[in-house]
Write a protein that holds these residues in place. Structure first.
Motif, PDB file in Angstrom:
ATOM      1  N   LEU A  82     -76.679  61.647 -91.753  1.00 44.84           N
ATOM      2  CA  LEU A  82     -77.746  61.184 -92.649  1.00 44.84           C
ATOM      3  C   LEU A  82     -77.194  61.625 -94.165  1.00 44.84           C
ATOM      4  O   LEU A  82     -77.364  60.956 -95.110  1.00 44.84           O
ATOM      5  CB  LEU A  82     -78.733  62.471 -92.416  1.00 44.84           C
ATOM      6  CG  LEU A  82     -79.460  62.212 -90.916  1.00 44.84           C
ATOM      7  CD1 LEU A  82     -80.814  63.149 -90.943  1.00 44.84           C
ATOM      8  CD2 LEU A  82     -80.168  60.738 -90.799  1.00 44.84           C
ATOM      9  N   HIS A  90     -80.021  54.810 -93.790  1.00 41.27           N
ATOM     10  CA  HIS A  90     -80.506  56.375 -93.900  1.00 41.27           C
ATOM     11  C   HIS A  90     -81.817  56.462 -92.955  1.00 41.27           C
ATOM     12  O   HIS A  90     -82.074  57.109 -91.977  1.00 41.27           O
ATOM     13  CB  HIS A  90     -80.793  57.004 -95.011  1.00 41.27           C
ATOM     14  CG  HIS A  90     -81.238  58.077 -95.114  1.00 41.27           C
ATOM     15  ND1 HIS A  90     -82.565  58.321 -95.638  1.00 41.27           N
ATOM     16  CD2 HIS A  90     -80.703  59.462 -94.797  1.00 41.27           C
ATOM     17  CE1 HIS A  90     -82.805  59.784 -95.410  1.00 41.27           C
ATOM     18  NE2 HIS A  90     -81.803  60.462 -95.024  1.00 41.27           N
ATOM     19  N   ARG A  94     -82.277  58.632 -89.836  1.00 45.27           N
ATOM     20  CA  ARG A  94     -83.326  59.683 -89.904  1.00 45.27           C
ATOM     21  C   ARG A  94     -84.317  59.816 -88.945  1.00 45.27           C
ATOM     22  O   ARG A  94     -84.823  60.772 -88.347  1.00 45.27           O
ATOM     23  CB  ARG A  94     -83.957  59.988 -91.210  1.00 45.27           C
ATOM     24  CG  ARG A  94     -84.569  61.137 -91.628  1.00 45.27           C
ATOM     25  CD  ARG A  94     -84.666  61.454 -93.170  1.00 45.27           C
ATOM     26  NE  ARG A  94     -85.821  62.274 -93.408  1.00 45.27           N
ATOM     27  CZ  ARG A  94     -85.806  63.361 -94.084  1.00 45.27           C
ATOM     28  NH1 ARG A  94     -84.545  63.872 -94.554  1.00 45.27           N
ATOM     29  NH2 ARG A  94     -86.631  64.358 -93.908  1.00 45.27           N
ATOM     30  N   ILE A 145     -82.121  77.592 -83.498  1.00 43.48           N
ATOM     31  CA  ILE A 145     -81.409  76.071 -83.499  1.00 43.48           C
ATOM     32  C   ILE A 145     -80.684  75.915 -82.312  1.00 43.48           C
ATOM     33  O   ILE A 145     -80.629  74.725 -81.492  1.00 43.48           O
ATOM     34  CB  ILE A 145     -80.623  75.886 -84.726  1.00 43.48           C
ATOM     35  CG1 ILE A 145     -80.115  74.489 -84.884  1.00 43.48           C
ATOM     36  CG2 ILE A 145     -79.315  76.771 -84.752  1.00 43.48           C
ATOM     37  CD1 ILE A 145     -81.535  73.636 -85.183  1.00 43.48           C
ATOM     38  N   GLY A 238     -78.894  74.301 -89.993  1.00 42.52           N
ATOM     39  CA  GLY A 238     -79.695  75.327 -89.704  1.00 42.52           C
ATOM     40  C   GLY A 238     -79.670  76.772 -89.753  1.00 42.52           C
ATOM     41  O   GLY A 238     -80.440  77.448 -89.532  1.00 42.52           O
ATOM     42  N   THR A 241     -77.918  78.280 -94.225  1.00 41.93           N
ATOM     43  CA  THR A 241     -79.187  78.351 -95.204  1.00 41.93           C
ATOM     44  C   THR A 241     -80.154  79.223 -94.941  1.00 41.93           C
ATOM     45  O   THR A 241     -80.791  79.823 -95.806  1.00 41.93           O
ATOM     46  CB  THR A 241     -79.792  76.780 -95.392  1.00 41.93           C
ATOM     47  OG1 THR A 241     -79.732  76.418 -94.036  1.00 41.93           O
ATOM     48  CG2 THR A 241     -78.734  75.925 -95.912  1.00 41.93           C
ATOM     49  N   ARG A 289     -74.151  63.625-106.081  1.00 41.89           N
ATOM     50  CA  ARG A 289     -74.260  62.020-105.669  1.00 41.89           C
ATOM     51  C   ARG A 289     -73.668  61.309-106.378  1.00 41.89           C
ATOM     52  O   ARG A 289     -72.684  61.861-107.351  1.00 41.89           O
ATOM     53  CB  ARG A 289     -75.664  61.529-106.201  1.00 41.89           C
ATOM     54  CG  ARG A 289     -76.998  62.349-105.568  1.00 41.89           C
ATOM     55  CD  ARG A 289     -77.155  61.590-104.168  1.00 41.89           C
ATOM     56  NE  ARG A 289     -78.351  62.196-103.583  1.00 41.89           N
ATOM     57  CZ  ARG A 289     -78.525  63.191-102.792  1.00 41.89           C
ATOM     58  NH1 ARG A 289     -77.422  64.019-102.600  1.00 41.89           N
ATOM     59  NH2 ARG A 289     -79.758  63.545-102.403  1.00 41.89           N
ATOM     60  N   THR A 340     -85.367  73.133-103.710  1.00 40.30           N
ATOM     61  CA  THR A 340     -84.028  73.777-102.790  1.00 40.30           C
ATOM     62  C   THR A 340     -84.012  73.173-101.599  1.00 40.30           C
ATOM     63  O   THR A 340     -83.131  73.404-101.040  1.00 40.30           O
ATOM     64  CB  THR A 340     -84.546  75.388-102.658  1.00 40.30           C
ATOM     65  OG1 THR A 340     -84.899  76.066-103.843  1.00 40.30           O
ATOM     66  CG2 THR A 340     -83.498  76.097-101.760  1.00 40.30           C
ATOM     67  N   HIS A 346     -83.765  62.194 -98.717  1.00 40.30           N
ATOM     68  CA  HIS A 346     -83.169  63.214 -97.976  1.00 40.30           C
ATOM     69  C   HIS A 346     -83.595  64.534 -97.972  1.00 40.30           C
ATOM     70  O   HIS A 346     -83.125  65.587 -97.523  1.00 40.30           O
ATOM     71  CB  HIS A 346     -81.893  63.283 -98.606  1.00 40.30           C
ATOM     72  CG  HIS A 346     -80.614  62.050 -98.635  1.00 40.30           C
ATOM     73  ND1 HIS A 346     -79.905  62.058 -97.333  1.00 40.30           N
ATOM     74  CD2 HIS A 346     -80.444  61.082 -99.169  1.00 40.30           C
ATOM     75  CE1 HIS A 346     -79.373  60.844 -97.572  1.00 40.30           C
ATOM     76  NE2 HIS A 346     -79.664  60.322 -98.587  1.00 40.30           N
ATOM     77  N   CYS A 348     -84.848  68.049 -96.853  1.00 39.73           N
ATOM     78  CA  CYS A 348     -84.476  68.567 -95.876  1.00 39.73           C
ATOM     79  C   CYS A 348     -85.328  68.590 -94.617  1.00 39.73           C
ATOM     80  O   CYS A 348     -86.533  68.810 -94.537  1.00 39.73           O
ATOM     81  CB  CYS A 348     -84.166  70.134 -96.106  1.00 39.73           C
ATOM     82  SG  CYS A 348     -83.933  70.894 -94.791  1.00 39.73           S
ATOM     83  N   GLY A 350     -85.120  70.012 -92.091  1.00 42.43           N
ATOM     84  CA  GLY A 350     -85.220  71.435 -91.236  1.00 42.43           C
ATOM     85  C   GLY A 350     -86.251  72.166 -91.829  1.00 42.43           C
ATOM     86  O   GLY A 350     -86.423  73.502 -91.485  1.00 42.43           O
TER      87      GLY A 350
END
Ligand code: HEM
Length: 400
Positions: A82, A90, A94, A145, A238, A241, A289, A340, A346, A348, A350
């Motif tokens: 992703l 994408h 996703r 996870i 997962g 972070t 990017r 954050t 995109h 997050c 999770g």
């Protein structure tokens, strides 16, 4: 050849104090050079909230399809990746994972995560120094996870070791050594996962690995390699972070607002917004990017194919969005606007899971312990990990 990029080179940080406390530099950049071209690295750098948000979310101008990146994992493009894809690809990719991560699907995991939190917190001994990273911040995310994916949770120490290596930041002084280590960890990790995937094909269960096996993408199923790579990516994404979030949460509540813990004990309803404030205030993250076409949206002319970096941790303290942004305050309104978890397509995947883990951990902790403090001899800069701005241990003393 893939160009590599080193944050160290852009910040020119030299001391451990600077890595642990980059915030004065961010402030200076916001005030004096909010849109900054770094000649040596050929990168653009933005430090204000509105610019960082646009870089993260405006995929037409700022593409994720790139061949160099800050993200310290090997750039393997495949049908399930992703992070390096733009719409419309994408969106399709996703969609394959998204279902498992909605707050509603995660609701079914709530009791399992809470049980695990309780088991871990029961083991925290009062009255002597304990390392909360080792006791809680590391085992919680990796076990969760692994369970979610359907990989044996008993192997979490080994899984953690591999993903630590794979997600280690680039280090200018050890490029070859790190590449070798990462290659070896990647090989061992996938050799471990292949038989698990094959076995799972024969015994589908209620887990993400089984979902991936059954998912159809453009009329075809994923092969073992694609599934193994996705699982490796998720085990990594997962892990580090969420460990950092939980660690930083314990640091903030001990040092940044010492009366906050007592308030949380009186009103545990403040826990979710406390987690958001930690994500805003103390989480070092930058996103990159590729500039998709020549543009002057931020003033100076930026050229197609140059790299641009959104300094999220600077954006998160931008006074125009967060009044008194340099102050940690669990009562802050609108802390959840932080970037954050990224922004836009995109964002997050999770995030609901990471939030759940941090919230349950803190809820259970405040219920169990009257107070805690950092161990007397704990000096943050002496405990930074390989990613140089993160604590690899945090020694605390708790009281019942
Ligand atoms: C994407 C941060 C936890 C899975 C991202 C992005 C950020 C981020 C900033 C966007 C990257 C970009 O725009 O290029 C975080 C933080 C976490 C966390 C701060 C914990 C505190 C998790 C967890 C999982 C996860 C627990 C899953 C198990 C993903 C995935 C993506 C992603 C799959 C890619 C989404 C996409 O490209 O559409 N994360 N993450 N993350 N994260 Fe997380």
């Amino acid at each position: 050849t893939q160009e590599q990029l080193y944050l160290q080179e852009i910040t020119r940080f030299k001391t451990k104090e600077q890595f642990w406390n980059p915030y004065p530099w961010y402030k200076e950049m916001r005030e004096n050079s909010p849109v900054f071209y770094d000649e040596q690295q050929d990168t653009w750098n933005v430090f204000l909230y509105k610019d960082a948000k646009q870089v993260a979310g405006d995929y037409q101008l700022f593409s994720s399809a790139r061949d160099r990146s800050l993200i310290p994992v090997p750039l393997q493009d495949n049908k399930v990746n992703l992070i390096f894809a733009d719409p419309p690809d994408h969106r399709k990719r996703r969609g394959l994972l998204a279902k498992a991560f909605t707050p509603r699907s995660l609701e079914t995991w709530k009791p399992r995560i809470q049980n695990l939190v309780h088991e871990l917190i029961e083991r925290v001994a009062a009255g002597k120094a304990v390392d909360i990273v080792e006791e809680l911040a590391v085992p919680l995310p990796v076990t969760v996870i692994a369970k979610l994916l359907g990989v044996p949770t008993g192997d979490w120490k080994q899984i953690k070791e591999w993903s630590d290596i794979l997600f280690m930041s680039h280090d200018y002084n050890r490029i070859e050594e790190l590449n070798r280590l990462k290659e070896q960890a990647g090989r061992e990790f996938s050799e471990y996962l292949y038989p698990i995937v094959m076995e799972k094909r024969l015994n589908l269960e209620d887990d993400l690995l089984s979902d991936l096996i059954q998912a159809e993408y453009e009329g075809a199923f994923f092969n073992d390699t694609e599934i193994v790579q996705t699982v490796m990516g998720l085990l990594g994404a997962g892990n580090e972070t969420t460990t950092t979030l939980i660690t930083n949460m314990f640091y903030c509540l001990a040092e940044d607002q010492p009366d906050a813990y007592g308030q949380l004990r009186k009103d545990p309803g403040l826990v979710p917004q406390t987690v958001e404030e930690v994500l805003r205030y103390r989480f070092n993250i930058a996103l990159d990017r590729r500039i998709a076409s020549d543009t002057d949206v931020f003033g100076p002319l930026m050229r197609k194919d140059q790299l641009i970096i959104a300094w999220v941790s600077s954006a998160n303290r931008d006074e125009s969005q967060f009044p008194n942004g340099e102050i940690f305050d669990i009562h802050r309104e609108g802390a959840g606007k932080h970037l954050t978890f990224g922004s836009g397509n995109h964002f997050c995947l999770g995030a609901p899971l990471a939030r759940m883990e941090a919230v349950y951990a803190l809820e259970a902790f405040v219920k169990r312990f009257a107070r805690y403090r950092l161990a007397d001899d704990f000096i943050p800069k002496d405990h930074l990990g390989p990613n140089s701005h993160e604590l690899k241990s945090l020694s605390i003393v708790v009281e019942e």
